[in-house]
Motif scaffolding. Structure first.
Motif, mmCIF file in Angstrom:
data_model
loop_
_atom_site.group_PDB
_atom_site.id
_atom_site.type_symbol
_atom_site.label_atom_id
_atom_site.label_comp_id
_atom_site.label_asym_id
_atom_site.label_seq_id
_atom_site.Cartn_x
_atom_site.Cartn_y
_atom_site.Cartn_z
ATOM 1 N N HIS A 104 -1.937 -9.448 4.352
ATOM 2 C CA HIS A 104 -2.954 -10.019 5.235
ATOM 3 C C HIS A 104 -3.038 -11.551 5.188
ATOM 4 C CE1 HIS A 104 -4.720 -6.119 6.311
ATOM 5 N NE2 HIS A 104 -4.486 -5.766 5.054
ATOM 6 N N ARG A 105 -2.641 -12.156 4.078
ATOM 7 C CA ARG A 105 -2.706 -13.620 3.985
ATOM 8 C C ARG A 105 -1.428 -14.182 3.357
ATOM 9 N NH1 ARG A 105 -7.347 -16.367 4.737
ATOM 10 N NH2 ARG A 105 -5.808 -18.029 5.030
ATOM 11 N N PRO A 106 -0.292 -13.908 3.959
ATOM 12 C CA PRO A 106 0.964 -14.409 3.380
ATOM 13 C C PRO A 106 1.042 -15.925 3.358
ATOM 14 C CG PRO A 106 1.319 -13.544 5.599
ATOM 15 C CD PRO A 106 -0.069 -13.153 5.203
ATOM 16 N N ASP A 107 0.228 -16.586 4.184
ATOM 17 C CA ASP A 107 0.205 -18.045 4.187
ATOM 18 C C ASP A 107 -0.320 -18.612 2.874
ATOM 19 O OD1 ASP A 107 -2.246 -16.782 5.212
ATOM 20 O OD2 ASP A 107 -3.042 -18.817 5.306
ATOM 21 N N ARG A 108 -1.028 -17.798 2.091
ATOM 22 C CA ARG A 108 -1.607 -18.291 0.839
ATOM 23 C C ARG A 108 -0.707 -18.022 -0.371
ATOM 24 N NH1 ARG A 108 -7.097 -19.561 1.225
ATOM 25 N NH2 ARG A 108 -6.650 -20.693 -0.726
ATOM 26 N N LEU A 109 0.285 -17.143 -0.221
ATOM 27 C CA LEU A 109 1.123 -16.766 -1.355
ATOM 28 C C LEU A 109 2.497 -17.416 -1.278
ATOM 29 C CD1 LEU A 109 0.638 -12.940 -2.030
ATOM 30 C CD2 LEU A 109 -0.555 -14.874 -3.041
ATOM 31 N N SER A 110 2.973 -17.913 -2.425
ATOM 32 C CA SER A 110 4.348 -18.402 -2.514
ATOM 33 C C SER A 110 5.272 -17.329 -3.079
ATOM 34 C CB SER A 110 4.410 -19.655 -3.384
ATOM 35 O OG SER A 110 3.899 -19.406 -4.681
ATOM 36 N N SER A 111 4.773 -16.469 -3.934
ATOM 37 C CA SER A 111 5.540 -15.356 -4.492
ATOM 38 C C SER A 111 4.566 -14.377 -5.132
ATOM 39 C CB SER A 111 6.582 -15.838 -5.502
ATOM 40 O OG SER A 111 5.977 -16.637 -6.495
ATOM 41 N N LEU A 112 5.057 -13.178 -5.411
ATOM 42 C CA LEU A 112 4.183 -12.084 -5.844
ATOM 43 C C LEU A 112 4.859 -11.239 -6.913
ATOM 44 C CD1 LEU A 112 1.720 -10.107 -5.437
ATOM 45 C CD2 LEU A 112 3.081 -9.043 -3.614
ATOM 46 N N ALA A 113 4.100 -10.847 -7.924
ATOM 47 C CA ALA A 113 4.549 -9.848 -8.899
ATOM 48 C C ALA A 113 3.479 -8.767 -8.990
ATOM 49 C CB ALA A 113 4.792 -10.480 -10.256
ATOM 50 N N VAL A 114 3.877 -7.525 -8.803
ATOM 51 C CA VAL A 114 2.979 -6.370 -8.838
ATOM 52 C C VAL A 114 3.348 -5.553 -10.067
ATOM 53 C CG1 VAL A 114 2.228 -4.310 -7.625
ATOM 54 C CG2 VAL A 114 2.776 -6.379 -6.331
ATOM 55 N N ILE A 115 2.407 -5.416 -11.003
ATOM 56 C CA ILE A 115 2.695 -4.841 -12.312
ATOM 57 C C ILE A 115 1.907 -3.546 -12.512
ATOM 58 C CG2 ILE A 115 2.634 -5.259 -14.809
ATOM 59 C CD1 ILE A 115 2.643 -8.286 -14.108
ATOM 60 N N CYS A 116 2.618 -2.471 -12.836
ATOM 61 C CA CYS A 116 1.955 -1.191 -13.134
ATOM 62 C C CYS A 116 0.884 -0.888 -12.085
ATOM 63 C CB CYS A 116 1.350 -1.223 -14.535
ATOM 64 S SG CYS A 116 2.576 -1.472 -15.836
ATOM 65 N N SER A 117 1.286 -0.899 -10.836
ATOM 66 C CA SER A 117 0.350 -0.749 -9.730
ATOM 67 C C SER A 117 0.972 0.162 -8.682
ATOM 68 C CB SER A 117 0.002 -2.132 -9.157
ATOM 69 O OG SER A 117 -1.029 -2.052 -8.204
ATOM 70 N N SER A 118 0.405 0.156 -7.476
ATOM 71 C CA SER A 118 0.869 1.069 -6.444
ATOM 72 C C SER A 118 0.401 0.589 -5.074
ATOM 73 C CB SER A 118 0.319 2.476 -6.707
ATOM 74 O OG SER A 118 0.816 3.401 -5.756
ATOM 75 N N ALA A 119 1.068 1.097 -4.047
ATOM 76 C CA ALA A 119 0.601 0.870 -2.679
ATOM 77 C C ALA A 119 -0.473 1.877 -2.298
ATOM 78 C CB ALA A 119 1.773 0.966 -1.706
ATOM 79 N N HIS A 120 -0.699 2.857 -3.166
ATOM 80 C CA HIS A 120 -1.764 3.853 -3.017
ATOM 81 C C HIS A 120 -2.041 4.368 -4.418
ATOM 82 C CE1 HIS A 120 0.804 7.427 -3.755
ATOM 83 N NE2 HIS A 120 1.732 6.569 -3.366
ATOM 84 N N PHE A 121 -3.166 4.979 -4.650
ATOM 85 C CA PHE A 121 -3.529 5.412 -5.995
ATOM 86 C C PHE A 121 -3.874 6.900 -6.019
ATOM 87 C CE2 PHE A 121 -3.744 0.870 -6.209
ATOM 88 C CZ PHE A 121 -3.374 0.546 -7.506
ATOM 89 N N ASN A 122 -2.957 7.690 -5.465
ATOM 90 C CA ASN A 122 -3.049 9.162 -5.538
ATOM 91 C C ASN A 122 -4.236 9.744 -4.784
ATOM 92 O OD1 ASN A 122 -0.701 9.493 -7.239
ATOM 93 N ND2 ASN A 122 -1.943 8.652 -8.906
ATOM 94 N N GLY A 123 -4.618 9.107 -3.692
ATOM 95 C CA GLY A 123 -5.659 9.662 -2.840
ATOM 96 C C GLY A 123 -7.062 9.278 -3.269
ATOM 97 N N ALA A 124 -8.010 9.559 -2.405
ATOM 98 C CA ALA A 124 -9.384 9.105 -2.613
ATOM 99 C C ALA A 124 -10.157 9.954 -3.617
ATOM 100 C CB ALA A 124 -10.121 9.095 -1.268
ATOM 101 N N LYS A 125 -9.884 11.263 -3.675
ATOM 102 C CA LYS A 125 -10.762 12.169 -4.425
ATOM 103 C C LYS A 125 -10.920 11.813 -5.902
ATOM 104 C CE LYS A 125 -11.731 17.043 -5.296
ATOM 105 N NZ LYS A 125 -11.307 18.453 -5.074
ATOM 106 N N PRO A 126 -9.829 11.552 -6.660
ATOM 107 C CA PRO A 126 -10.020 11.238 -8.082
ATOM 108 C C PRO A 126 -10.900 10.015 -8.307
ATOM 109 C CG PRO A 126 -7.712 11.681 -7.585
ATOM 110 C CD PRO A 126 -8.413 11.561 -6.282
ATOM 111 N N TRP A 127 -10.795 9.024 -7.423
ATOM 112 C CA TRP A 127 -11.581 7.798 -7.584
ATOM 113 C C TRP A 127 -13.028 8.004 -7.153
ATOM 114 C CZ3 TRP A 127 -9.484 4.677 -10.756
ATOM 115 C CH2 TRP A 127 -8.099 4.669 -10.890
ATOM 116 N N GLU A 128 -13.221 8.828 -6.140
ATOM 117 C CA GLU A 128 -14.597 9.154 -5.754
ATOM 118 C C GLU A 128 -15.301 9.900 -6.881
ATOM 119 O OE1 GLU A 128 -13.839 11.340 -2.234
ATOM 120 O OE2 GLU A 128 -13.649 9.555 -0.937
ATOM 121 N N GLU A 129 -14.566 10.809 -7.518
ATOM 122 C CA GLU A 129 -15.149 11.565 -8.639
ATOM 123 C C GLU A 129 -15.431 10.652 -9.826
ATOM 124 O OE1 GLU A 129 -12.260 14.569 -9.318
ATOM 125 O OE2 GLU A 129 -12.994 15.891 -7.699
#
Length: 372
Positions: A104-129
């Motif tokens: 959403h704001r690539p103009d603000r980033l020069s580079s990125l490192a994503v560590i032990c993360s995800s593009a999704h976190f196994n659906g909404a239900k576990p987090w809602e619970e």
């Protein structure tokens, strides 16, 4: 603490390239204690706390919060610090914030490192619970299982577990709401900044296949898997995370090594690298990063001019072994024997005749080697 900005810690020179570090859910910026001080040698490092965690006010977010809301708080912090564009690394929820910024704001980033993360976190239900449980019971019970979620068996970081226990339940639950709603899988191909994915090979929360999914979708992304690391890799394997982040973020070091080889020659650099030990490794990194990656790459002076200045400085301080090396470098860079002689003759006036006498002897020996 402030009611308007995320609590944060700054390390390194204010003039260095900025690097923001994001934490995981339940931790504070202490998650980066084993990594940030080393990164600050080359970066202006800013670590931040999630709302209700560490020193950040709980009221910065509320029920129904999104990762976009957290990303907005990070941008507000960067704005307050006068940082327009920055490199970013984040763990778990902090990594999701980085992905959101990259989309959403690539103009603000020069580079990125994503560590032990995800593009999704196994659906909404576990987090809602989990959010419902925390809102009704608080965090004490959940914190009891933190080690099993965060680390491999037998490993712990008591300070981080304490941070988990002492986080604000409402803010923690709001962060769970953000994770429940997060899913950027259909937009990963839009990420255009240089991206590194770091997976903990033993991570049950965001296993390596989650990072591999991102790496496969983001153009030109790189993936590193760290053996023996679970979900909080920067705390459990800080040296491995540091090595991966340095390789990704420190373009000056890579360019410095290229210039070092161009000026001094492959044979010399290969010998220096072969002699490197754990004791001298940081010094070799320092040379590549600062001397060759910043000074010798500065276009204000030509390499010929830098060679002449370097020869003079080495004569002035009597560093004749190093002088021999730089006489060879000067010839490689295009200086003629006559020009080198003229530089050394000038040192007789400003550095003293005995110094110049030794310098001429050293240079004559090196130049004679060329004729053999």
């Amino acid at each position: 603490m402030t009611d308007r900005l995320l609590n944060h810690c700054e390390e390194g020179s204010a003039s260095a390239p900025p690097l923001l570090l994001g934490p995981s859910l339940g931790t504070s910026y202490a998650l980066w204690d084993g990594v940030a001080p080393e990164l600050s040698a080359a970066h202006r490092v800013v670590r931040w706390d999630l709302p209700g965690h560490g020193g950040s006010a709980a009221g910065l977010i509320g029920p129904g919060a999104t990762v976009g809301d957290l990303a907005g708080l990070v941008l507000a912090l960067a704005d307050a610090l006068g940082i327009e564009r920055f490199a970013y690394a984040g763990v778990s929820l902090g990594g999701a914030v980085g992905l959101h910024l990259a989309v959403h704001r690539p103009d603000r980033l020069s580079s990125l490192a994503v560590i032990c993360s995800s593009a999704h976190f196994n659906g909404a239900k576990p987090w809602e619970e989990r959010a419902a449980r925390v809102r009704s019971e608080g965090l004490a019970g959940l914190a009891e299982g933190a080690d099993a979620r965060w680390f491999t068996s037998g490993f712990t970081v008591p300070g981080l577990v304490r941070d988990h226990r002492e986080a604000d339940p409402e803010a923690y639950a709001a962060c769970c709401d953000a994770l429940a709603a997060f899913d950027l899988r259909d937009r990963l191909a839009e990420v255009s900044v240089p991206t590194l994915l770091v997976a903990g090979r033993e991570d049950p929360a965001t296993p390596p296949e989650h990072l591999r999914e991102i790496a496969d979708a983001v153009p030109d992304a790189a993936l590193v898997e760290i053996p023996g690391a679970s979900h909080l890799a920067p705390a459990q394997r800080p040296e491995a995370v540091l090595a991966a982040l340095r390789a990704h973020f420190d373009g000056t070091a890579r360019r410095g090594m290229e210039v070092r080889r161009e000026v001094l020659g492959d044979a010399h650099v290969d010998r220096a690298q072969a002699r490197q030990t754990p004791f001298t490794a940081r010094f070799q990194d320092f040379i590549s990063r600062y001397a060759w990656g910043e000074i010798w790459t500065d276009p204000t002076l030509t390499r010929r001019e830098r060679s002449m200045i370097t020869l003079t400085a080495l004569v002035a301080h009597g560093h004749y072994d190093e002088l021999a090396l730089h006489v060879r470098a000067a010839r490689r860079g295009g200086l003629t024997p006559e020009e080198i002689g003229a530089v050394l003759l000038q040192t007789a006036v400003y550095c003293g005749v005995p110094a110049a006498n030794s310098a001429f002897a050293t240079a004559q020996r090196v130049l004679a080697e060329e004729d053999e």
